[in-house]
Design a protein around this motif. Structure first.
Motif, PDB file in Angstrom:
ATOM      1  N   GLN A  53      51.287  -0.315  12.983  1.00  0.00           N
ATOM      2  CA  GLN A  53      50.019  -1.038  12.947  1.00  0.00           C
ATOM      3  C   GLN A  53      49.482  -1.265  14.354  1.00  0.00           C
ATOM      4  OE1 GLN A  53      51.021  -4.501  10.521  1.00  0.00           O
ATOM      5  NE2 GLN A  53      49.478  -3.833   9.050  1.00  0.00           N
ATOM      6  N   LYS A  54      50.360  -1.568  15.295  1.00  0.00           N
ATOM      7  CA  LYS A  54      49.914  -1.854  16.659  1.00  0.00           C
ATOM      8  C   LYS A  54      49.447  -0.594  17.381  1.00  0.00           C
ATOM      9  CE  LYS A  54      52.700  -5.959  17.443  1.00  0.00           C
ATOM     10  NZ  LYS A  54      53.722  -6.593  18.256  1.00  0.00           N
ATOM     11  N   LYS A  55      50.198   0.513  17.250  1.00  0.00           N
ATOM     12  CA  LYS A  55      49.881   1.758  17.957  1.00  0.00           C
ATOM     13  C   LYS A  55      48.901   2.633  17.206  1.00  0.00           C
ATOM     14  CE  LYS A  55      53.555   4.045  18.578  1.00  0.00           C
ATOM     15  NZ  LYS A  55      54.714   4.837  18.882  1.00  0.00           N
ATOM     16  N   GLY A  56      48.793   2.409  15.922  1.00  0.00           N
ATOM     17  CA  GLY A  56      48.026   3.309  15.067  1.00  0.00           C
ATOM     18  C   GLY A  56      48.996   4.196  14.304  1.00  0.00           C
ATOM     19  N   PHE A  57      48.617   4.574  13.096  1.00  0.00           N
ATOM     20  CA  PHE A  57      49.507   5.343  12.246  1.00  0.00           C
ATOM     21  C   PHE A  57      49.381   6.837  12.494  1.00  0.00           C
ATOM     22  CE2 PHE A  57      49.024   1.385   9.759  1.00  0.00           C
ATOM     23  CZ  PHE A  57      50.363   1.043   9.697  1.00  0.00           C
ATOM     24  N   HIS A  58      50.470   7.546  12.281  1.00  0.00           N
ATOM     25  CA  HIS A  58      50.478   8.999  12.346  1.00  0.00           C
ATOM     26  C   HIS A  58      49.714   9.519  11.123  1.00  0.00           C
ATOM     27  CE1 HIS A  58      52.100  13.085  12.032  1.00  0.00           C
ATOM     28  NE2 HIS A  58      52.316  12.986  13.341  1.00  0.00           N
ATOM     29  N   PRO A  59      49.071  10.682  11.207  1.00  0.00           N
ATOM     30  CA  PRO A  59      48.345  11.222  10.055  1.00  0.00           C
ATOM     31  C   PRO A  59      49.187  11.343   8.777  1.00  0.00           C
ATOM     32  CG  PRO A  59      47.737  12.445  12.016  1.00  0.00           C
ATOM     33  CD  PRO A  59      48.845  11.497  12.413  1.00  0.00           C
ATOM     34  N   ILE A  60      50.470  11.640   8.899  1.00  0.00           N
ATOM     35  CA  ILE A  60      51.329  11.708   7.705  1.00  0.00           C
ATOM     36  C   ILE A  60      51.408  10.336   7.043  1.00  0.00           C
ATOM     37  CG2 ILE A  60      53.675  12.109   6.854  1.00  0.00           C
ATOM     38  CD1 ILE A  60      53.991  14.175   9.124  1.00  0.00           C
ATOM     39  N   GLN A  61      51.606   9.294   7.849  1.00  0.00           N
ATOM     40  CA  GLN A  61      51.672   7.939   7.308  1.00  0.00           C
ATOM     41  C   GLN A  61      50.355   7.558   6.641  1.00  0.00           C
ATOM     42  OE1 GLN A  61      52.742   6.344  11.163  1.00  0.00           O
ATOM     43  NE2 GLN A  61      54.699   5.599  10.347  1.00  0.00           N
ATOM     44  N   GLU A  62      49.253   7.910   7.285  1.00  0.00           N
ATOM     45  CA  GLU A  62      47.930   7.577   6.734  1.00  0.00           C
ATOM     46  C   GLU A  62      47.706   8.253   5.390  1.00  0.00           C
ATOM     47  OE1 GLU A  62      45.192   8.743   9.775  1.00  0.00           O
ATOM     48  OE2 GLU A  62      45.463   6.875  10.894  1.00  0.00           O
ATOM     49  N   ARG A  63      48.077   9.510   5.270  1.00  0.00           N
ATOM     50  CA  ARG A  63      47.843  10.243   4.026  1.00  0.00           C
ATOM     51  C   ARG A  63      48.704   9.715   2.884  1.00  0.00           C
ATOM     52  NH1 ARG A  63      44.837  15.146   4.410  1.00  0.00           N
ATOM     53  NH2 ARG A  63      44.242  15.479   6.562  1.00  0.00           N
ATOM     54  N   ILE A  64      49.965   9.396   3.187  1.00  0.00           N
ATOM     55  CA  ILE A  64      50.825   8.840   2.141  1.00  0.00           C
ATOM     56  C   ILE A  64      50.232   7.536   1.622  1.00  0.00           C
ATOM     57  CG2 ILE A  64      53.047   7.693   1.763  1.00  0.00           C
ATOM     58  CD1 ILE A  64      54.370   9.997   3.170  1.00  0.00           C
ATOM     59  N   ALA A  65      49.744   6.691   2.528  1.00  0.00           N
ATOM     60  CA  ALA A  65      49.144   5.428   2.110  1.00  0.00           C
ATOM     61  C   ALA A  65      47.839   5.659   1.347  1.00  0.00           C
ATOM     62  CB  ALA A  65      48.898   4.542   3.321  1.00  0.00           C
ATOM     63  N   LYS A  66      47.005   6.554   1.846  1.00  0.00           N
ATOM     64  CA  LYS A  66      45.705   6.809   1.226  1.00  0.00           C
ATOM     65  C   LYS A  66      45.829   7.353  -0.195  1.00  0.00           C
ATOM     66  CE  LYS A  66      41.419   9.378   1.838  1.00  0.00           C
ATOM     67  NZ  LYS A  66      40.676  10.321   2.672  1.00  0.00           N
ATOM     68  N   GLN A  71      56.751   4.875  -3.301  1.00  0.00           N
ATOM     69  CA  GLN A  71      57.396   4.376  -4.514  1.00  0.00           C
ATOM     70  C   GLN A  71      57.641   2.898  -4.254  1.00  0.00           C
ATOM     71  OE1 GLN A  71      60.707   6.859  -5.611  1.00  0.00           O
ATOM     72  NE2 GLN A  71      59.481   8.698  -5.471  1.00  0.00           N
ATOM     73  N   CYS A  72      58.883   2.486  -4.146  1.00  0.00           N
ATOM     74  CA  CYS A  72      59.158   1.084  -3.837  1.00  0.00           C
ATOM     75  C   CYS A  72      58.966   0.818  -2.348  1.00  0.00           C
ATOM     76  CB  CYS A  72      60.572   0.700  -4.261  1.00  0.00           C
ATOM     77  SG  CYS A  72      61.855   1.501  -3.266  1.00  0.00           S
ATOM     78  N   GLY A  73      58.899   1.888  -1.549  1.00  0.00           N
ATOM     79  CA  GLY A  73      58.735   1.746  -0.113  1.00  0.00           C
ATOM     80  C   GLY A  73      60.023   1.903   0.662  1.00  0.00           C
ATOM     81  N   TYR A  74      61.140   1.837  -0.019  1.00  0.00           N
ATOM     82  CA  TYR A  74      62.433   1.938   0.651  1.00  0.00           C
ATOM     83  C   TYR A  74      62.677   3.349   1.180  1.00  0.00           C
ATOM     84  CZ  TYR A  74      67.435   1.354   1.445  1.00  0.00           C
ATOM     85  OH  TYR A  74      68.663   1.306   2.005  1.00  0.00           O
ATOM     86  N   CYS A  75      62.351   4.361   0.393  1.00  0.00           N
ATOM     87  CA  CYS A  75      62.617   5.734   0.825  1.00  0.00           C
ATOM     88  C   CYS A  75      61.399   6.391   1.474  1.00  0.00           C
ATOM     89  CB  CYS A  75      63.123   6.576  -0.334  1.00  0.00           C
ATOM     90  SG  CYS A  75      62.038   6.583  -1.754  1.00  0.00           S
ATOM     91  N   THR A  76      60.251   5.722   1.473  1.00  0.00           N
ATOM     92  CA  THR A  76      59.037   6.296   2.043  1.00  0.00           C
ATOM     93  C   THR A  76      59.204   6.669   3.517  1.00  0.00           C
ATOM     94  OG1 THR A  76      57.745   5.025   0.466  1.00  0.00           O
ATOM     95  CG2 THR A  76      56.553   5.997   2.309  1.00  0.00           C
ATOM     96  N   PRO A  77      59.859   5.847   4.351  1.00  0.00           N
ATOM     97  CA  PRO A  77      60.067   6.279   5.737  1.00  0.00           C
ATOM     98  C   PRO A  77      60.833   7.602   5.825  1.00  0.00           C
ATOM     99  CG  PRO A  77      60.485   3.938   5.551  1.00  0.00           C
ATOM    100  CD  PRO A  77      60.300   4.458   4.154  1.00  0.00           C
ATOM    101  N   GLY A  78      61.766   7.822   4.924  1.00  0.00           N
ATOM    102  CA  GLY A  78      62.492   9.097   4.900  1.00  0.00           C
ATOM    103  C   GLY A  78      61.579  10.256   4.549  1.00  0.00           C
ATOM    104  N   PHE A  79      60.660  10.044   3.599  1.00  0.00           N
ATOM    105  CA  PHE A  79      59.679  11.083   3.261  1.00  0.00           C
ATOM    106  C   PHE A  79      58.878  11.458   4.507  1.00  0.00           C
ATOM    107  CE2 PHE A  79      58.993   9.099  -1.245  1.00  0.00           C
ATOM    108  CZ  PHE A  79      60.223   9.576  -1.661  1.00  0.00           C
ATOM    109  N   VAL A  80      58.387  10.429   5.203  1.00  0.00           N
ATOM    110  CA  VAL A  80      57.554  10.645   6.386  1.00  0.00           C
ATOM    111  C   VAL A  80      58.325  11.398   7.462  1.00  0.00           C
ATOM    112  CG1 VAL A  80      56.315   9.510   8.275  1.00  0.00           C
ATOM    113  CG2 VAL A  80      56.089   8.652   5.939  1.00  0.00           C
TER     114      VAL A  80
END
Length: 85
Positions: A53-66, A71-80
């Motif tokens: 949030q402070k630095k700005g999100f990477h495009p991969i992070q932005e697309r997953i959110a958009k 899922q529950c968010g626990y494994c999402t960092p691994g996807f990214v």
């Protein structure tokens, strides 16, 4: 740490010298099954290192959110990190 690499939440991206070409390679590893002694000289990047949030999100992070790719968010960092690597 689980030492099983099942969920992928511990995925990090590493950059290390290629053993055959001497060039740098970047790829994802599961940190829970990567021995500490094996990472000497590697550059290691975590989910926080590619965007926040402070630095700005990477495009991969932005697309997953958009596109509601979490899922529950626990494994999402691994996807990214696997996609990034």
């Amino acid at each position: 740490m689980c030492k099983e690499a099942g969920c992928g939440c511990c995925a990090v991206t590493v950059t290390s010298p290629s053993s055959d070409l001497g060039k740098l390679e970047t790829y994802s590893v599961q940190s829970c099954v990567t021995p500490l002694y094996a990472v000497d000289g590697w550059q290691i990047n975590t989910i926080e290192g590619i965007g926040s949030q402070k630095k700005g999100f990477h495009p991969i992070q932005e697309r997953i959110a958009k596109f509601n790719g979490t899922q529950c968010g626990y494994c999402t960092p691994g996807f990214v990190m696997n996609m990034y690597g």
